[in-house]
Design an enzyme around this catalytic site. Structure first.
Site, short mmCIF file in Angstrom:
data_model
loop_
_atom_site.label_atom_id
_atom_site.label_comp_id
_atom_site.label_asym_id
_atom_site.label_seq_id
_atom_site.Cartn_x
_atom_site.Cartn_y
_atom_site.Cartn_z
CG ASN A 90 -1.83 1.11 1.33
OD1 ASN A 90 -1.44 2.24 1.08
ND2 ASN A 90 -3.07 0.85 1.70
CG HIS B 28 1.58 4.97 4.54
ND1 HIS B 28 0.82 5.42 5.58
CD2 HIS B 28 1.24 3.69 4.33
CE1 HIS B 28 0.04 4.44 6.00
NE2 HIS B 28 0.28 3.37 5.26
CG HIS C 142 -8.34 3.88 1.19
ND1 HIS C 142 -8.50 3.71 2.55
CD2 HIS C 142 -9.57 4.19 0.72
CE1 HIS C 142 -9.76 3.92 2.88
NE2 HIS C 142 -10.43 4.23 1.78
NE ARG D 38 -8.40 7.09 4.41
CZ ARG D 38 -9.24 6.77 5.39
NH1 ARG D 38 -10.35 7.45 5.56
NH2 ARG D 38 -8.95 5.79 6.21
NE ARG E 128 -7.77 10.98 5.64
CZ ARG E 128 -8.16 10.37 6.74
NH1 ARG E 128 -7.31 9.66 7.46
NH2 ARG E 128 -9.40 10.45 7.14
CD GLU F 181 -7.64 0.02 1.72
OE1 GLU F 181 -6.46 -0.32 1.44
OE2 GLU F 181 -7.96 0.55 2.79
CB THR G 85 -9.18 1.18 7.34
OG1 THR G 85 -8.84 1.85 6.13
CG2 THR G 85 -10.52 0.51 7.19
CD GLU H 124 -6.79 -6.27 3.22
OE1 GLU H 124 -7.05 -5.84 2.07
OE2 GLU H 124 -6.08 -5.66 4.05
CG HIS I 56 -5.16 -2.14 9.29
ND1 HIS I 56 -4.71 -1.49 10.41
CD2 HIS I 56 -5.76 -1.19 8.53
CE1 HIS I 56 -5.04 -0.22 10.33
NE2 HIS I 56 -5.66 0.00 9.19
#
Ligand code: PXP
Length: 398
Positions: free
Chosen positions: A161, A164, A197, A199, A203, A224, A255, A305, A345
């Site tokens: 992912n 970040h 992801h 969103r 963000r 995602e 999440t 997941e 996660h």
């Protein structure tokens, strides 16, 4: 209910999901074409099975499994049975555990083999009859074992992912660091997939990132997202290789929990259908809860997941063991239902290995730990270190 499980085990708490065992037994029944016959599976310990072995086989020692057919004979005689009963299979959890340690197998896998062995005895197979009968029975066991546990794999994939990286970029509002470049570096270092992801509040990942990633990702792009109309429309337009539905709250840092599929089955089923029509498989991010897994299967998801956050955040070993067992049971449930299983996660270089030992899990989705390490080591090293850990764990090399 065709398979009834009775637990006579009195040797303390047993970390085994009866529900998973029932799913395995029902799968074995299907493979053997005897789904409409009842069978009782009794889980017990060495002492009770020793007594049964002494009484019925005159052998004063424990054994792993005993079968008591409702009627002696071969499957040819099944048709003549006045009732649809196959009989009882008694399994010693003590012996099963010793054997799983001896053969370096997971307990659930050993129990699966014992269930198959027990079923074959109920159907008249007997390895003690002759060398040929033993060979035939073993061959059949192997065939069924492969079918029942076919979703297990000795390979595990790592999806990374890269949100970040976008978070750092957005802090200055410019164009660096670039999550698209990060994704390419992850793939070059051996990642099997890229996750972002998108969103509602944008963000970190932006729409333009997703469109660019669609062009550049060579492995598998997993988008995602929350199940809201605006994002669903973008996803359908982009056409990622798969999507993962997650719950999304505006004020959360990341999440926080799995999606409650049970309470919104209708709405989610519609979303899954839309993606299905577009040829995009759907994964659902759920807590390690067998009922949520079943609901995900019911609404047509192809993947789940499993949320590993509580396992990662556990404050002591006992709590971590409890959470690990919940993940193992949920992954078993999903695998037996034919779903592909991802996990993620909170996983890092210390806790991911244990999750990777679960052969029902196909892929781990990891972000924060890898991107954090990459700041100091570079992306290639960070990805390769994680791959080495999870692949060695899967091969039981650690
Ligand atoms: N899986 C899902 C569904 C997530 O929401 C996240 C966080 O974005 C991850 C995996 C990766 O988690 P982490 O960044 O803690 O590795």
């Amino acid at each position: 209910m065709p398979v009834a499980i009775a637990n006579h085990y009195s040797g303390g708490e047993y970390k085994i999901s009866e529900r998973a065992l029932r799913l395995i037994a029902e799968n074995v029944q299907r493979q053997l074409g005897v789904s409409d016959y009842n069978v009782n599976i009794v889980l017990t310990g060495d002492e009770e099975i020793r007594q049964l072995n002494l009484t019925y086989r005159h052998l004063d020692k424990p054994t792993n499994v005993l079968s008591f057919p409702f009627a002696e004979g071969t499957d040819a005689n099944l048709e003549k049975l006045p009732v649809r009963e196959l009989g009882d299979i008694i399994i010693s959890l003590d012996t099963a555990e010793k054997e799983s340690n001896r053969y370096n197998q997971q307990l659930i896998y050993r129990l699966g083999w014992l269930i198959i062995h027990g079923f074959l005895h109920l159907l008249g197979h007997d390895h003690e009859r002759s060398a040929e009968a033993a060979r035939d029975m073993e061959e059949l066991e192997q065939q069924i074992l492969i079918k029942v546990f076919s979703k297990r794999s000795t390979m595990i994939q790592l999806a990374i992912n890269v949100d970040h990286v976008a978070t750092i970029r957005q802090a200055r509002g410019g164009s660096e660091p670039d999550p698209v470049l990060a994704a390419s570096l992850c793939e070059m270092a051996g990642a099997g997939g890229i996750v972002v992801h998108l969103r509602e509040d944008r963000r970190h990942i932006q729409d333009s990132d997703v469109y660019l990633l669609r062009k550049t990702v060579k492995t598998r792009l997993n988008l995602e997202m929350g199940a809201n109309k605006e994002i669903v429309d973008i996803a359908l337009d982009v056409g990622p290789d798969m999507i993962t539905l997650v719950p999304e709250k505006r004020r959360e840092l990341t999440t926080e929990g799995g999606l409650d599929v049970i309470s919104q089955k209708k709405k989610l089923a519609k979303t899954v259908k839309k993606f299905d029509k577009a040829g995009i498989p759907v994964s659902i991010f759920v807590d390690p809860d067998v009922d949520q897994i079943q609901a995900s299967h019911d609404i047509g998801a192809r993947f789940v997941e499993i949320h590993t956050g509580r396992y990662c955040d556990a404050e002591d070993t006992e709590q971590r063991d409890v959470e690990f067992d919940l993940i193992a049971a949920a992954a078993e449930e999903a695998s037996q239902r034919g779903l592909l299983v991802n996990g993620g996660h909170g996983l890092n270089y210390h806790n991911a290995g244990r999750i990777a030992t679960l052969e029902t899990i196909d892929e781990l989705s990891i972000g924060h730990a890898i991107i954090s390490r990459a700041v100091f080591t570079g992306m290639e090293r960070a990805v390769k270190d994680m791959l080495q850990i999870i692949q060695a764990a899967r091969q039981h090399l650690f």
